[in-house]
Design a protein around this motif. Structure first.
Motif, PDB file in Angstrom:
ATOM      1  N   ASN A  87       0.816  -1.217   0.000  1.00 42.26           N
ATOM      2  CA  ASN A  87       0.000   0.000   0.000  1.00 42.26           C
ATOM      3  C   ASN A  87       0.847   1.264   0.000  1.00 42.26           C
ATOM      4  OD1 ASN A  87      -2.473  -1.311  -0.056  1.00 42.26           O
ATOM      5  ND2 ASN A  87      -2.652  -1.400   2.168  1.00 42.26           N
ATOM      6  N   ALA A  88       2.043   1.186   0.577  1.00 44.74           N
ATOM      7  CA  ALA A  88       2.932   2.351   0.602  1.00 44.74           C
ATOM      8  C   ALA A  88       3.243   2.836  -0.805  1.00 44.74           C
ATOM      9  CB  ALA A  88       4.228   2.008   1.334  1.00 44.74           C
ATOM     10  N   PHE A  89       3.283   1.910  -1.760  1.00 46.90           N
ATOM     11  CA  PHE A  89       3.518   2.281  -3.155  1.00 46.90           C
ATOM     12  C   PHE A  89       2.202   2.466  -3.911  1.00 46.90           C
ATOM     13  CE2 PHE A  89       7.501   0.539  -1.810  1.00 46.90           C
ATOM     14  CZ  PHE A  89       8.456   1.273  -2.505  1.00 46.90           C
ATOM     15  N   ASP A  90       1.206   1.680  -3.558  1.00 42.82           N
ATOM     16  CA  ASP A  90      -0.060   1.706  -4.299  1.00 42.82           C
ATOM     17  C   ASP A  90      -0.818   3.014  -4.102  1.00 42.82           C
ATOM     18  OD1 ASP A  90      -2.325  -0.093  -5.677  1.00 42.82           O
ATOM     19  OD2 ASP A  90      -3.248   1.047  -4.053  1.00 42.82           O
ATOM     20  N   ILE A  91      -0.913   3.490  -2.875  1.00 43.24           N
ATOM     21  CA  ILE A  91      -1.796   4.624  -2.576  1.00 43.24           C
ATOM     22  C   ILE A  91      -1.339   5.925  -3.236  1.00 43.24           C
ATOM     23  CG2 ILE A  91      -2.757   6.062  -0.736  1.00 43.24           C
ATOM     24  CD1 ILE A  91      -2.759   3.536   1.025  1.00 43.24           C
ATOM     25  N   PRO A  92      -0.083   6.362  -3.063  1.00 42.25           N
ATOM     26  CA  PRO A  92       0.304   7.615  -3.733  1.00 42.25           C
ATOM     27  C   PRO A  92       0.270   7.524  -5.253  1.00 42.25           C
ATOM     28  CG  PRO A  92       2.210   6.578  -2.700  1.00 42.25           C
ATOM     29  CD  PRO A  92       1.001   5.847  -2.221  1.00 42.25           C
ATOM     30  N   VAL A  93       0.602   6.345  -5.790  1.00 44.03           N
ATOM     31  CA  VAL A  93       0.544   6.179  -7.248  1.00 44.03           C
ATOM     32  C   VAL A  93      -0.905   6.257  -7.716  1.00 44.03           C
ATOM     33  CG1 VAL A  93       1.015   4.621  -9.169  1.00 44.03           C
ATOM     34  CG2 VAL A  93       2.672   4.838  -7.321  1.00 44.03           C
ATOM     35  N   ARG A  94      -1.813   5.614  -6.985  1.00 41.32           N
ATOM     36  CA  ARG A  94      -3.231   5.646  -7.370  1.00 41.32           C
ATOM     37  C   ARG A  94      -3.787   7.065  -7.280  1.00 41.32           C
ATOM     38  NH1 ARG A  94      -6.985   3.261  -3.797  1.00 41.32           N
ATOM     39  NH2 ARG A  94      -5.259   1.898  -3.149  1.00 41.32           N
ATOM     40  N   GLN A  95      -3.386   7.807  -6.229  1.00 39.80           N
ATOM     41  CA  GLN A  95      -3.832   9.196  -6.111  1.00 39.80           C
ATOM     42  C   GLN A  95      -3.342  10.023  -7.303  1.00 39.80           C
ATOM     43  OE1 GLN A  95      -5.747  10.606  -3.826  1.00 39.80           O
ATOM     44  NE2 GLN A  95      -5.787   9.182  -2.106  1.00 39.80           N
ATOM     45  N   SER A  96      -2.096   9.805  -7.704  1.00 36.99           N
ATOM     46  CA  SER A  96      -1.523  10.561  -8.819  1.00 36.99           C
ATOM     47  C   SER A  96      -2.128  10.143 -10.152  1.00 36.99           C
ATOM     48  CB  SER A  96      -0.004  10.347  -8.869  1.00 36.99           C
ATOM     49  OG  SER A  96       0.595  10.658  -7.640  1.00 36.99           O
TER      50      SER A  96
ATOM     51  N   VAL B  81       4.068  15.181  -4.101  1.00 36.21           N
ATOM     52  CA  VAL B  81       3.183  15.872  -3.171  1.00 36.21           C
ATOM     53  C   VAL B  81       2.087  14.931  -2.672  1.00 36.21           C
ATOM     54  CG1 VAL B  81       1.592  17.796  -2.857  1.00 36.21           C
ATOM     55  CG2 VAL B  81       3.657  18.103  -4.214  1.00 36.21           C
ATOM     56  N   MET B  82       1.533  14.114  -3.575  1.00 33.35           N
ATOM     57  CA  MET B  82       0.498  13.185  -3.132  1.00 33.35           C
ATOM     58  C   MET B  82       1.072  12.098  -2.231  1.00 33.35           C
ATOM     59  SD  MET B  82      -2.024  14.724  -4.191  1.00 33.35           S
ATOM     60  CE  MET B  82      -3.143  13.582  -3.374  1.00 33.35           C
ATOM     61  N   SER B  83       2.373  11.822  -2.365  1.00 36.91           N
ATOM     62  CA  SER B  83       2.991  10.877  -1.430  1.00 36.91           C
ATOM     63  C   SER B  83       3.064  11.487  -0.038  1.00 36.91           C
ATOM     64  CB  SER B  83       4.384  10.472  -1.917  1.00 36.91           C
ATOM     65  OG  SER B  83       5.342  11.497  -1.719  1.00 36.91           O
ATOM     66  N   PHE B  84       3.309  12.795   0.054  1.00 37.47           N
ATOM     67  CA  PHE B  84       3.310  13.445   1.364  1.00 37.47           C
ATOM     68  C   PHE B  84       1.894  13.506   1.930  1.00 37.47           C
ATOM     69  CE2 PHE B  84       7.286  15.535  -0.334  1.00 37.47           C
ATOM     70  CZ  PHE B  84       8.139  14.835   0.497  1.00 37.47           C
ATOM     71  N   PHE B  85       0.915  13.683   1.053  1.00 39.14           N
ATOM     72  CA  PHE B  85      -0.479  13.617   1.500  1.00 39.14           C
ATOM     73  C   PHE B  85      -0.788  12.220   2.045  1.00 39.14           C
ATOM     74  CE2 PHE B  85      -4.989  12.714   0.595  1.00 39.14           C
ATOM     75  CZ  PHE B  85      -5.588  13.746   1.299  1.00 39.14           C
ATOM     76  N   THR B  86      -0.282  11.194   1.374  1.00 34.24           N
ATOM     77  CA  THR B  86      -0.476   9.819   1.833  1.00 34.24           C
ATOM     78  C   THR B  86       0.205   9.595   3.175  1.00 34.24           C
ATOM     79  OG1 THR B  86      -0.578   9.046  -0.458  1.00 34.24           O
ATOM     80  CG2 THR B  86      -0.152   7.387   1.231  1.00 34.24           C
ATOM     81  N   VAL B  87       1.409  10.147   3.334  1.00 38.06           N
ATOM     82  CA  VAL B  87       2.103  10.029   4.618  1.00 38.06           C
ATOM     83  C   VAL B  87       1.306  10.713   5.725  1.00 38.06           C
ATOM     84  CG1 VAL B  87       4.143  10.769   5.924  1.00 38.06           C
ATOM     85  CG2 VAL B  87       4.410   9.774   3.650  1.00 38.06           C
TER      86      VAL B  87
END
Length: 440
Positions: A123-132, A352-358
């Motif tokens: 999920n650490a890779f899936d979520i920010p990629v999916r958001q982007s 940026v979406m990865s920071f949102f995910t964090v």
């Protein structure tokens, strides 16, 4: 609901790729919620420990805190659809292994912890990629906000079905079937991703520097822009202090409301009802004006809902409180996501979406672990009340910062060529009439 209102509500579905995404994810997300509920109940059934519920929550989410920023860099470099197909396939395998362990009767708590860690890394890779990836699926840029709201609506529509089905299945045939059905549900999203026709995104061939350099560049960009920084900090606070209520729901269901797995399912479904209502409201909005004020109001509502749930001793009041909490939480997250996605520079979107995910997912493990530990010291009620107070303080601070954000945002938006609606939406504290959706 009139035809014109329905068209406004569903306007992002005119994009073929997004329609495929919705079809696949709608099936997969039901399975995801089933697994989440069944796993929490399995841990509490095996151990009776609120602390171990927190441990499992920690291990499933801590990889997001550690690896999502790197995933954001990769999302800006690589083909996002291929990354998603890989992560969804790995998640399908994880659910199948968990199902086998339970159905064969060999499952132990350490198995659950280890498999939660595996899923957390996926999920650490899936979520920010999916958001982007959302912006690549939507053919009309004006539909981006609607697509984000519809995506949240889809998550919470599944949240209505998944926990209820899981509660019934757990009570009748056990947790293993829930995990097995979740594994099978990933086929739907894999087929949807394979059927998409995605245009190569602009700037994808841009020369890249070292990963750490690009990570630093994304961090400076995110936290050097006051509106983005304020949003990320508010989301992080809510995730750290408020969202851990979800980890303690099994404790309230069994020990305070004296119910079983079905009670747990109903409580989670109530939160899903509120969340779905909030995201449907956002999707029905024809404009992004007024989202600054909506963020403040939804954060306050979330705090009130969590506090009400903590103090409740009856099922009906607990259900009502979780409806309010679910509405506040998801309206807050979707509003923040909409603003961020609209104002980002495309070549920094993944970071940026990865920071949102964090902020949203990565802080949750610390909240889960802290909630489990605090429950042992001060009890579940006081733990949730303390979290609700922190969320309310965050809402007040964000509200006080809105005038400062108003002073900073207009020149930055003019320089970046941002849609006028978005600038007005962050700069005003009240709803305004819809304005033409034009690029500067």
């Amino acid at each position: 609901m009139g035809i014109s209102k329905m068209k406004t509500l569903l306007r992002a579905l005119r994009s073929r790729n997004y329609r495929l995404f919705v079809a696949g994810q709608s099936v997969s997300l039901v399975g995801t919620w089933m697994q989440q509920v069944a796993m929490s109940w399995l841990v509490y059934r095996l151990t009776g420990s609120a602390f171990l519920l927190g441990v499992v929550g920690f291990t499933s989410q801590i990889p997001t805190f550690l690896f999502s920023p790197v995933a954001g860099v990769l999302a800006d470099r690589w083909n996002r659809r291929r990354i998603l197909m890989l992560t969804q396939g790995l998640a399908m395998v994880q659910a199948a292994v968990l199902a086998a362990a339970v159905l064969l009767g060999v499952v132990q708590v350490w198995h659950i912890v280890a498999l939660s860690l595996v899923l957390g890394m996926v999920n650490a890779f899936d979520i920010p990629v999916r958001q982007s990836f959302v912006v690549e699926m939507v053919a009309h840029r004006d539909d981006l906000g609607n697509a984000i709201a519809l995506n949240s609506s889809m998550v919470n529509g599944a949240r209505l079905i998944g926990p209820t089905v899981a509660g019934l299945l757990v009570a009748s045939v056990g947790e293993g079937i829930c995990f097995l059905l979740n594994s099978a549900s990933y086929l739907a999203v894999l087929l949807a991703l394979a059927a998409m026709r995605i245009e190569p995104r602009a700037g994808s061939a841009k020369p890249r520097r070292h990963v750490l350099h690009e990570l630093k560049e994304g961090f400076v960009y995110s936290f050097g822009f006051a509106p983005i920084r304020s949003i990320l900090l508010l989301i992080a606070l809510m995730s750290l202090t408020g969202m851990p209520y979800t980890v303690l729901v099994p404790v309230f269901a069994k020990d305070i409301l004296h119910g079983g797995a079905h009670t747990f399912g109903f409580l989670m479904t109530a939160a899903g009802c509120g969340a779905l209502a909030g995201t449907v409201y956002l999707a029905s909005r024809g404009s992004v004006l007024g989202l600054g004020r909506l963020i403040v109001a939804s954060a306050a509502l979330f705090a009130v809902g969590v506090a009400g749930f903590a103090l409740s001793e009856t099922l009906w009041l607990s259900l009502a409180s979780l409806v309010v909490a679910g509405y506040g939480a998801m309206t807050l997250v979707a509003s923040c996501n909409t603003i961020l996605q609209t104002i980002l520079e495309e070549d920094k979107r993944g970071r940026v979406m990865s920071f949102f995910t964090v902020a949203f997912m990565g802080m949750a493990p610390f909240g889960s672990l802290g909630a489990g530990a605090m429950t042992r010291m001060i009890g579940p009620r006081d733990t949730l009340l303390l979290g609700a107070i922190c969320c309310l303080i965050g809402a007040v601070v964000f509200a006080r910062n809105l005038p400062r954000i108003r002073q900073l945002v207009r020149p930055i938006y003019v320089q970046m060529g941002i849609i006028k609606e978005v600038a007005e939406g962050m700069e005003t504290a009240a709803e305004q009439p819809p304005m033409p959706n034009k690029e500067r």
